[in-house]
Write a protein that holds these residues in place. Structure first.
Motif, PDB file in Angstrom:
ATOM      1  N   LEU A 411       0.825  -1.208   0.000  1.00 14.67           N
ATOM      2  CA  LEU A 411       0.000   0.000   0.000  1.00 14.67           C
ATOM      3  C   LEU A 411       0.858   1.257   0.000  1.00 14.67           C
ATOM      4  O   LEU A 411       0.571   2.224  -0.724  1.00 14.67           O
ATOM      5  CB  LEU A 411      -0.922  -0.022   1.215  1.00 14.67           C
ATOM      6  CG  LEU A 411      -1.937   1.127   1.320  1.00 14.67           C
ATOM      7  CD1 LEU A 411      -2.880   1.100   0.118  1.00 14.67           C
ATOM      8  CD2 LEU A 411      -2.715   1.032   2.627  1.00 14.67           C
ATOM      9  N   THR A 412       1.935   1.231   0.776  1.00 16.44           N
ATOM     10  CA  THR A 412       2.832   2.386   0.810  1.00 16.44           C
ATOM     11  C   THR A 412       3.503   2.603  -0.533  1.00 16.44           C
ATOM     12  O   THR A 412       3.600   3.737  -1.035  1.00 16.44           O
ATOM     13  CB  THR A 412       3.895   2.186   1.908  1.00 16.44           C
ATOM     14  OG1 THR A 412       3.239   1.973   3.168  1.00 16.44           O
ATOM     15  CG2 THR A 412       4.795   3.401   2.014  1.00 16.44           C
ATOM     16  N   ALA A 413       3.979   1.517  -1.143  1.00 18.14           N
ATOM     17  CA  ALA A 413       4.636   1.641  -2.442  1.00 18.14           C
ATOM     18  C   ALA A 413       3.650   2.133  -3.507  1.00 18.14           C
ATOM     19  O   ALA A 413       3.999   2.960  -4.374  1.00 18.14           O
ATOM     20  CB  ALA A 413       5.234   0.291  -2.843  1.00 18.14           C
ATOM     21  N   TRP A 414       2.401   1.643  -3.464  1.00 14.84           N
ATOM     22  CA  TRP A 414       1.408   2.070  -4.454  1.00 14.84           C
ATOM     23  C   TRP A 414       1.070   3.544  -4.297  1.00 14.84           C
ATOM     24  O   TRP A 414       0.951   4.270  -5.272  1.00 14.84           O
ATOM     25  CB  TRP A 414       0.155   1.219  -4.292  1.00 14.84           C
ATOM     26  CG  TRP A 414      -0.938   1.620  -5.237  1.00 14.84           C
ATOM     27  CD1 TRP A 414      -1.028   1.345  -6.570  1.00 14.84           C
ATOM     28  CD2 TRP A 414      -2.088   2.400  -4.908  1.00 14.84           C
ATOM     29  NE1 TRP A 414      -2.153   1.889  -7.109  1.00 14.84           N
ATOM     30  CE2 TRP A 414      -2.847   2.554  -6.107  1.00 14.84           C
ATOM     31  CE3 TRP A 414      -2.577   2.975  -3.730  1.00 14.84           C
ATOM     32  CZ2 TRP A 414      -4.037   3.257  -6.147  1.00 14.84           C
ATOM     33  CZ3 TRP A 414      -3.770   3.675  -3.776  1.00 14.84           C
ATOM     34  CH2 TRP A 414      -4.490   3.815  -4.974  1.00 14.84           C
ATOM     35  N   ARG A 415       0.945   3.997  -3.048  1.00 15.24           N
ATOM     36  CA  ARG A 415       0.638   5.409  -2.827  1.00 15.24           C
ATOM     37  C   ARG A 415       1.791   6.310  -3.267  1.00 15.24           C
ATOM     38  O   ARG A 415       1.574   7.378  -3.838  1.00 15.24           O
ATOM     39  CB  ARG A 415       0.315   5.645  -1.363  1.00 15.24           C
ATOM     40  CG  ARG A 415      -1.054   5.105  -0.950  1.00 15.24           C
ATOM     41  CD  ARG A 415      -1.364   5.474   0.480  1.00 15.24           C
ATOM     42  NE  ARG A 415      -2.728   5.064   0.824  1.00 15.24           N
ATOM     43  CZ  ARG A 415      -3.280   5.278   2.024  1.00 15.24           C
ATOM     44  NH1 ARG A 415      -2.570   5.905   2.953  1.00 15.24           N
ATOM     45  NH2 ARG A 415      -4.505   4.884   2.262  1.00 15.24           N
ATOM     46  N   ARG A 416       3.000   5.908  -2.987  1.00 13.21           N
ATOM     47  CA  ARG A 416       4.151   6.714  -3.421  1.00 13.21           C
ATOM     48  C   ARG A 416       4.225   6.759  -4.943  1.00 13.21           C
ATOM     49  O   ARG A 416       4.542   7.788  -5.542  1.00 13.21           O
ATOM     50  CB  ARG A 416       5.438   6.128  -2.830  1.00 13.21           C
ATOM     51  CG  ARG A 416       5.545   6.274  -1.308  1.00 13.21           C
ATOM     52  CD  ARG A 416       6.878   5.796  -0.809  1.00 13.21           C
ATOM     53  NE  ARG A 416       7.951   6.598  -1.383  1.00 13.21           N
ATOM     54  CZ  ARG A 416       9.246   6.381  -1.144  1.00 13.21           C
ATOM     55  NH1 ARG A 416       9.590   5.354  -0.361  1.00 13.21           N
ATOM     56  NH2 ARG A 416      10.156   7.142  -1.694  1.00 13.21           N
ATOM     57  N   HIS A 417       3.938   5.596  -5.561  1.00  8.73           N
ATOM     58  CA  HIS A 417       3.970   5.576  -7.022  1.00  8.73           C
ATOM     59  C   HIS A 417       2.879   6.483  -7.591  1.00  8.73           C
ATOM     60  O   HIS A 417       3.115   7.228  -8.565  1.00  8.73           O
ATOM     61  CB  HIS A 417       3.770   4.132  -7.518  1.00  8.73           C
ATOM     62  CG  HIS A 417       3.667   4.024  -8.999  1.00  8.73           C
ATOM     63  ND1 HIS A 417       4.751   4.204  -9.840  1.00  8.73           N
ATOM     64  CD2 HIS A 417       2.584   3.763  -9.813  1.00  8.73           C
ATOM     65  CE1 HIS A 417       4.365   4.059 -11.089  1.00  8.73           C
ATOM     66  NE2 HIS A 417       3.038   3.789 -11.100  1.00  8.73           N
ATOM     67  N   ARG A 418       1.655   6.475  -7.030  1.00  5.44           N
ATOM     68  CA  ARG A 418       0.578   7.328  -7.515  1.00  5.44           C
ATOM     69  C   ARG A 418       0.882   8.800  -7.279  1.00  5.44           C
ATOM     70  O   ARG A 418       0.576   9.658  -8.109  1.00  5.44           O
ATOM     71  CB  ARG A 418      -0.732   6.950  -6.832  1.00  5.44           C
ATOM     72  CG  ARG A 418      -1.950   7.661  -7.417  1.00  5.44           C
ATOM     73  CD  ARG A 418      -3.202   7.251  -6.742  1.00  5.44           C
ATOM     74  NE  ARG A 418      -3.183   7.665  -5.342  1.00  5.44           N
ATOM     75  CZ  ARG A 418      -4.246   7.532  -4.517  1.00  5.44           C
ATOM     76  NH1 ARG A 418      -5.368   6.948  -4.968  1.00  5.44           N
ATOM     77  NH2 ARG A 418      -4.155   7.920  -3.275  1.00  5.44           N
ATOM     78  N   HIS A 419       1.551   9.114  -6.151  1.00  5.89           N
ATOM     79  CA  HIS A 419       1.884  10.484  -5.845  1.00  5.89           C
ATOM     80  C   HIS A 419       2.899  11.024  -6.862  1.00  5.89           C
ATOM     81  O   HIS A 419       2.788  12.165  -7.355  1.00  5.89           O
ATOM     82  CB  HIS A 419       2.460  10.578  -4.418  1.00  5.89           C
ATOM     83  CG  HIS A 419       2.882  11.962  -4.036  1.00  5.89           C
ATOM     84  ND1 HIS A 419       1.981  12.988  -3.806  1.00  5.89           N
ATOM     85  CD2 HIS A 419       4.126  12.495  -3.832  1.00  5.89           C
ATOM     86  CE1 HIS A 419       2.633  14.076  -3.465  1.00  5.89           C
ATOM     87  NE2 HIS A 419       3.943  13.796  -3.494  1.00  5.89           N
TER      88      HIS A 419
END
Length: 424
Positions: A411-419
């Motif tokens: 979840l953290t990696a996905w949010r950073r990627h989306r940001h």
């Protein structure tokens, strides 16, 4: 002659005098006062199932045989408690003639002992390795170095698969490959669907073989220890005894004996002096919270008491600490010293003493002398207790925790990627 007023002086020659000197064959019922108390296996005092007073122990029973053969009268004198110190006080006060126990002569030589024919030695009896709690069985099958190698293997294989995936897709997905690596070790389904080409088949074969070997050995060892139990590391030296933080429980008599015969200095900091009743209650109950100093005959008694257990409660550290000669204690210059010494030597030589010692061990176990008889342990089916479910519950908790940890990483990696994508 005041001891035997009924005996008359008979004429004799030199040869008969030399043969009979020091040998009292018939004491005409003369009373011999014996201090009796319970100090198994040397001296036992108990009642049988009919309520009759019985005396046992291989020292006291030998005295009874000796007096019976010499036509003397056995007169028991009960001491205030079961401590050898009270027997010594009775000797010094001349309330008794002999003690039905084995003691070493004091440095002041206030009392004498029969001629010693063997050297007694003592060891420290420590708790035997205790069984591990069930929650520790998850890691028990393998040595810590094996677990370290396993973690290094997981980290290496996950990093290697991530590097291959980055070369193929230009993306890093550590968490997915971590779960695949763990599933291979648990021997559950894994597909490596994020990898392509021949690398996928090579890595699949590596994970399959490694996981099969690991899971087979792990489950085999786990099943065996669930049946036979796993134990902590045993104590084999004084240094390990100090590290275990276990006190050595002794009474006042043993403390004086330890000072005289030079107990190792490193053991004095963990010595705990308690009343004699407290010592016997813990020692006779095989309390594993303390260590004890025992001489060879009493150690044989403890071994005899534990022979029918699946796992012994106490074991000896194989380091002899005391070396002393002991015998029957008696009043100073007592007239029976020589005769009793000879009879004791003959009993030792013939093997009669060994038979008395074995009988004393059995009597101690079956008589009510404050020595708790340990119930025989059997391998049998038992109902499941709450402790049985501790290990499965911990396994489930670890699995859910690992899944949550991986989910948070994803979840953290996905949010950073989306940001980053939105910033572009």
């Amino acid at each position: 002659m005041r001891l035997f007023p009924q005996i008359k002086i008979l004429p004799t020659d030199v040869r008969e005098y030399v043969q009979s000197r020091g040998r009292m064959r018939n004491m005409q019922g003369f009373e011999i006062r014996i201090a009796v108390y319970s100090n198994p296996p040397r001296c036992l005092l108990y009642e049988d199932r009919h309520g009759r007073q019985k005396y046992g122990g291989y020292y006291l029973r030998f005295l009874q045989h000796f007096l019976e053969v010499h036509n003397a009268t056995f007169v028991p004198v009960y001491t205030p408690n079961d401590s050898p110190g009270h027997c010594i006080r009775a000797l010094l006060a001349r309330r008794v003639d002999l003690c039905g126990d084995s003691l070493a002569q004091g440095s002041d030589k206030a009392f004498v002992v029969t001629r010693a024919i063997r050297m007694a030695y003592a060891n420290v009896m420590v708790p035997n390795a205790k069984p591990l709690s069930s929650y520790r069985y998850l890691v028990a099958p393998f040595h810590p170095t094996v677990w370290i190698c396993l973690f290094v293997y997981i980290a290496f294989i996950v990093f290697f698969m991530s590097c291959i995936h980055w070369q193929q897709r230009r993306r890093w997905i550590f968490s997915t490959f971590l779960l695949d690596a763990i599933r291979s070790l648990l021997f559950t389904g894994f597909s490596l669907k994020h990898l392509h080409g021949r690398e996928r088949y090579i890595l699949f074969a590596v994970l399959f073989i490694a996981g099969f070997i690991y899971s087979t050995f792990y489950l085999g060892y786990l099943k065996s220890i669930l049946t036979t139990e796993v134990f902590e590391k045993p104590i084999n030296s004084f240094a390990e005894l100090l590290e275990s933080n276990i006190s050595i429980m002794i009474d006042e008599y043993d403390r004086n004996l330890s000072r005289r015969y030079h107990l190792p200095d490193m053991l004095w900091p963990i010595i705990q002096v308690v009343p004699d009743e407290t010592l016997k209650r813990h020692r006779s109950g095989f309390d594993q919270e303390y260590a004890y100093i025992l001489f060879s005959d009493r150690m044989d008694l403890f071994d005899y008491a534990q022979k029918y257990l699946r796992h012994p409660r106490l074991r000896r550290i194989p380091i002899n600490i005391f070396f002393l000669f002991s015998g029957f204690p008696m009043r100073e210059s007592y007239f029976l010293r020589q005769s009793l010494s000879d009879a004791w030597a003959y009993a030792f030589e013939s093997g009669f003493l060994k038979k008395l010692a074995v009988d004393a061990d059995h009597d101690t176990m079956t008589a009510n002398v404050g020595f708790k008889f340990l119930v025989t342990d059997y391998y049998e089916a038992q109902s499941l207790k709450l402790d049985y479910f501790v290990m499965p519950a911990m396994s489930l908790a670890i699995g859910y925790g690992l899944a949550l940890f991986v989910f948070v990483i994803e979840l953290t990696a996905w949010r950073r990627h989306r940001h980053r994508h939105n910033q572009r």
